[in-house]
Design a protein around this motif. Structure first.
Motif, PDB file in Angstrom:
ATOM      1  N   TRP A   1       8.098  16.210  31.015  1.00 51.76           N
ATOM      2  CA  TRP A   1       6.926  15.253  30.942  1.00 51.76           C
ATOM      3  C   TRP A   1       6.867  14.237  32.174  1.00 51.76           C
ATOM      4  CZ3 TRP A   1       3.259  16.654  27.656  1.00 51.76           C
ATOM      5  CH2 TRP A   1       3.542  17.239  26.583  1.00 51.76           C
ATOM      6  N   GLU A   2       5.754  14.010  32.978  1.00 50.46           N
ATOM      7  CA  GLU A   2       5.843  13.216  33.959  1.00 50.46           C
ATOM      8  C   GLU A   2       5.580  11.777  33.578  1.00 50.46           C
ATOM      9  OE1 GLU A   2       2.581  15.578  34.928  1.00 50.46           O
ATOM     10  OE2 GLU A   2       1.253  14.065  35.064  1.00 50.46           O
ATOM     11  N   THR A   3       6.198  10.789  34.554  1.00 47.26           N
ATOM     12  CA  THR A   3       5.971   9.415  34.359  1.00 47.26           C
ATOM     13  C   THR A   3       4.780   9.190  35.030  1.00 47.26           C
ATOM     14  OG1 THR A   3       8.173   9.185  33.988  1.00 47.26           O
ATOM     15  CG2 THR A   3       6.895   7.088  34.593  1.00 47.26           C
ATOM     16  N   GLN A   4       3.847   8.375  34.456  1.00 45.98           N
ATOM     17  CA  GLN A   4       2.639   7.801  35.610  1.00 45.98           C
ATOM     18  C   GLN A   4       2.848   6.481  35.931  1.00 45.98           C
ATOM     19  OE1 GLN A   4      -1.161   8.504  33.006  1.00 45.98           O
ATOM     20  NE2 GLN A   4      -0.308  10.333  32.351  1.00 45.98           N
ATOM     21  N   TYR A   5       2.666   6.200  37.046  1.00 51.33           N
ATOM     22  CA  TYR A   5       2.928   4.913  37.486  1.00 51.33           C
ATOM     23  C   TYR A   5       1.283   4.436  37.811  1.00 51.33           C
ATOM     24  CZ  TYR A   5       7.696   6.308  38.167  1.00 51.33           C
ATOM     25  OH  TYR A   5       8.789   6.885  37.845  1.00 51.33           O
TER      26      TYR A   5
ATOM     27  N   GLU B   1      17.877   2.560  29.931  1.00 51.60           N
ATOM     28  CA  GLU B   1      17.596   1.926  31.199  1.00 51.60           C
ATOM     29  C   GLU B   1      17.901   0.428  31.510  1.00 51.60           C
ATOM     30  OE1 GLU B   1      15.804   5.585  33.121  1.00 51.60           O
ATOM     31  OE2 GLU B   1      16.622   3.378  33.862  1.00 51.60           O
ATOM     32  N   GLY B   2      19.057   0.261  31.989  1.00 49.54           N
ATOM     33  CA  GLY B   2      19.610  -1.204  31.948  1.00 49.54           C
ATOM     34  C   GLY B   2      19.653  -1.888  30.639  1.00 49.54           C
ATOM     35  N   ARG B   3      18.658  -3.047  30.400  1.00 53.16           N
ATOM     36  CA  ARG B   3      18.640  -3.726  29.066  1.00 53.16           C
ATOM     37  C   ARG B   3      17.684  -3.161  28.300  1.00 53.16           C
ATOM     38  NH1 ARG B   3      16.399  -8.329  29.244  1.00 53.16           N
ATOM     39  NH2 ARG B   3      15.111  -7.932  31.378  1.00 53.16           N
ATOM     40  N   TYR B   4      17.183  -2.174  28.553  1.00 48.47           N
ATOM     41  CA  TYR B   4      16.307  -1.303  27.687  1.00 48.47           C
ATOM     42  C   TYR B   4      16.766  -0.257  27.031  1.00 48.47           C
ATOM     43  CZ  TYR B   4      12.747  -4.102  30.474  1.00 48.47           C
ATOM     44  OH  TYR B   4      12.061  -5.160  30.987  1.00 48.47           O
ATOM     45  N   SER B   5      16.582   0.160  25.762  1.00 50.83           N
ATOM     46  CA  SER B   5      16.947   1.469  25.101  1.00 50.83           C
ATOM     47  C   SER B   5      15.908   1.784  24.133  1.00 50.83           C
ATOM     48  CB  SER B   5      18.369   1.348  24.453  1.00 50.83           C
ATOM     49  OG  SER B   5      18.040   0.241  23.316  1.00 50.83           O
ATOM     50  N   LEU B   6      15.696   2.974  23.656  1.00 54.37           N
ATOM     51  CA  LEU B   6      14.574   3.623  23.057  1.00 54.37           C
ATOM     52  C   LEU B   6      15.602   4.105  21.762  1.00 54.37           C
ATOM     53  CD1 LEU B   6      11.463   5.263  24.318  1.00 54.37           C
ATOM     54  CD2 LEU B   6      12.721   5.850  21.947  1.00 54.37           C
ATOM     55  N   ASN B   7      15.130   3.690  20.546  1.00 56.80           N
ATOM     56  CA  ASN B   7      15.820   3.985  19.476  1.00 56.80           C
ATOM     57  C   ASN B   7      14.759   5.134  18.724  1.00 56.80           C
ATOM     58  OD1 ASN B   7      16.889   4.263  16.870  1.00 56.80           O
ATOM     59  ND2 ASN B   7      16.747   2.250  16.251  1.00 56.80           N
ATOM     60  N   PHE B   8      15.038   6.207  19.182  1.00 57.94           N
ATOM     61  CA  PHE B   8      14.315   7.304  18.780  1.00 57.94           C
ATOM     62  C   PHE B   8      14.766   8.152  17.193  1.00 57.94           C
ATOM     63  CE2 PHE B   8      11.365  10.857  19.019  1.00 57.94           C
ATOM     64  CZ  PHE B   8      11.881  12.131  19.206  1.00 57.94           C
ATOM     65  N   GLN B   9      13.870   8.092  16.455  1.00 58.29           N
ATOM     66  CA  GLN B   9      13.998   8.671  15.094  1.00 58.29           C
ATOM     67  C   GLN B   9      13.073   9.709  14.939  1.00 58.29           C
ATOM     68  OE1 GLN B   9      15.477   5.989  11.943  1.00 58.29           O
ATOM     69  NE2 GLN B   9      15.754   4.295  13.480  1.00 58.29           N
ATOM     70  N   LYS B  10      13.314  10.882  15.021  1.00 56.28           N
ATOM     71  CA  LYS B  10      12.504  11.895  15.195  1.00 56.28           C
ATOM     72  C   LYS B  10      11.815  12.168  14.062  1.00 56.28           C
ATOM     73  CE  LYS B  10      11.451  16.424  17.382  1.00 56.28           C
ATOM     74  NZ  LYS B  10      12.002  17.450  18.148  1.00 56.28           N
TER      75      LYS B  10
ATOM     76  N   GLY C   1       6.144  13.524  24.807  1.00 59.08           N
ATOM     77  CA  GLY C   1       7.051  12.390  25.566  1.00 59.08           C
ATOM     78  C   GLY C   1       6.690  11.121  24.905  1.00 59.08           C
ATOM     79  N   LEU C   2       7.406  10.186  24.800  1.00 61.13           N
ATOM     80  CA  LEU C   2       7.232   8.960  24.343  1.00 61.13           C
ATOM     81  C   LEU C   2       7.736   7.856  25.373  1.00 61.13           C
ATOM     82  CD1 LEU C   2       8.650   9.610  21.010  1.00 61.13           C
ATOM     83  CD2 LEU C   2       6.269   8.864  21.370  1.00 61.13           C
ATOM     84  N   PHE C   3       6.823   7.047  25.608  1.00 62.27           N
ATOM     85  CA  PHE C   3       6.739   5.983  27.106  1.00 62.27           C
ATOM     86  C   PHE C   3       6.722   4.633  26.616  1.00 62.27           C
ATOM     87  CE2 PHE C   3       7.007   8.902  30.558  1.00 62.27           C
ATOM     88  CZ  PHE C   3       6.310   9.852  30.065  1.00 62.27           C
ATOM     89  N   TRP C   4       7.578   3.458  27.230  1.00 66.15           N
ATOM     90  CA  TRP C   4       7.036   2.312  26.885  1.00 66.15           C
ATOM     91  C   TRP C   4       6.952   1.545  28.122  1.00 66.15           C
ATOM     92  CZ3 TRP C   4       6.693  -0.864  22.842  1.00 66.15           C
ATOM     93  CH2 TRP C   4       7.193  -0.481  21.506  1.00 66.15           C
TER      94      TRP C   4
ATOM     95  N   ILE D   1      10.564   3.151  30.122  1.00 63.78           N
ATOM     96  CA  ILE D   1      11.734   3.942  29.631  1.00 63.78           C
ATOM     97  C   ILE D   1      10.732   4.933  29.072  1.00 63.78           C
ATOM     98  CG2 ILE D   1      11.793   2.927  27.187  1.00 63.78           C
ATOM     99  CD1 ILE D   1      14.955   3.338  27.586  1.00 63.78           C
ATOM    100  N   TYR D   2      11.545   6.308  29.151  1.00 62.13           N
ATOM    101  CA  TYR D   2      10.725   7.567  28.681  1.00 62.13           C
ATOM    102  C   TYR D   2      11.996   8.396  27.655  1.00 62.13           C
ATOM    103  CZ  TYR D   2      10.699  12.676  29.184  1.00 62.13           C
ATOM    104  OH  TYR D   2      10.307  13.957  28.920  1.00 62.13           O
TER     105      TYR D   2
END
Lengths: 116, 116
Positions: free
Chosen positions: B102-106, A61-70, A33-36, A49-50
């Motif tokens: 995958w779980e989100t950690q808060y 997620e709203g104004r956030y987006s994740l540009n995922f290039q595996k 999993g990738l998180f910011w 975002i996840y």
């Protein structure tokens, strides 16, 4: 071993512009999993975002987006229409499962400053 | 609902003293994590609890560090005979494990520890 690389120590952006924060990762795991997270000066880590490694569509997620290039092992965060309140440290992180724990491995962070 | 809370928010202590840091997770979250954020090391994983058990203590920096969790809720991180290199922000996070995801950690706001 897993590693997260954020190559931009600092970024300066004009308010209302879009900004891309870079994140590349290194792992031999097939599932991850990738998180910011955002960390303002108050110090709290705020989940943004996840993206799961098997997710085919980029997360938004709203104004956030994740540009995922595996294939490139990159997971860049895009913030549209930046606001003054977006000024903060931003951390990219990856989970890995060890003994039942989903440990987060963090990059060094990017300090984003939004100018009025 | 209430987020993760940590106390104290700031702690100044003298070298050699013991300190206790407390974390109160989000209600219902069974997983709890401790991380340390320091200038030189970035964000690093310390320990993980699932319920009251800690199957992975590999991240604890030395045997001066210990942690416990009681009643599947509040956790305490104890540092004995503090050293100046223990100065850092100690962050606690909680999550609700979900099967197949995958779980989100808060995260909580952290405890800023300064060892003089």
């Amino acid at each position: 071993a897993q590693k997260i690389t954020q190559t931009q120590p600092g970024m300066f952006v004009q308010e209302k512009e879009a900004v891309t924060l870079d994140c590349t990762y290194d792992t031999s795991d097939q599932s991850y999993g990738l998180f910011w997270y955002k960390q303002p000066s108050s110090g709290e880590m705020i989940f943004l975002i996840y993206q799961g490694s098997y997710d085919e569509q980029n997360a938004t997620e709203g104004r956030y987006s994740l540009n995922f290039q595996k294939a490139r092992k990159s997971a860049n965060l895009v913030i549209s229409a930046s606001q003054l309140g977006d000024s903060a440290m931003y951390f990219c992180a990856m989970t890995r499962m060890i003994q039942g724990a989903q440990k987060l491995v963090f990059g060094q962070g990017t300090r984003l400053t939004i100018n009025p | 609902g209430a987020g993760v809370s940590q106390s104290p928010s700031n702690k100044v202590t003298e070298k050699g003293k013991d300190v206790e840091l407390r974390c109160d997770p989000i209600s219902g979250h069974t997983a709890l994590y401790w991380y340390r954020q320091s200038l030189g090391q970035g964000l690093e994983f310390l320990i993980y609890f699932q319920g009251n058990s800690a199957p992975d203590k590999s991240g604890l920096p030395s045997d001066r560090f210990s942690a416990e969790r009681t009643g599947g809720s509040v956790s305490t991180l104890t540092i004995q005979r503090t050293q100046q290199e223990d100065s850092a922000v100690y962050l606690c996070a909680s999550s609700l494990p979900r099967s197949g995801s995958w779980e989100t950690q808060y995260f909580g706001p952290g405890t800023r520890l300064l060892v003089l």
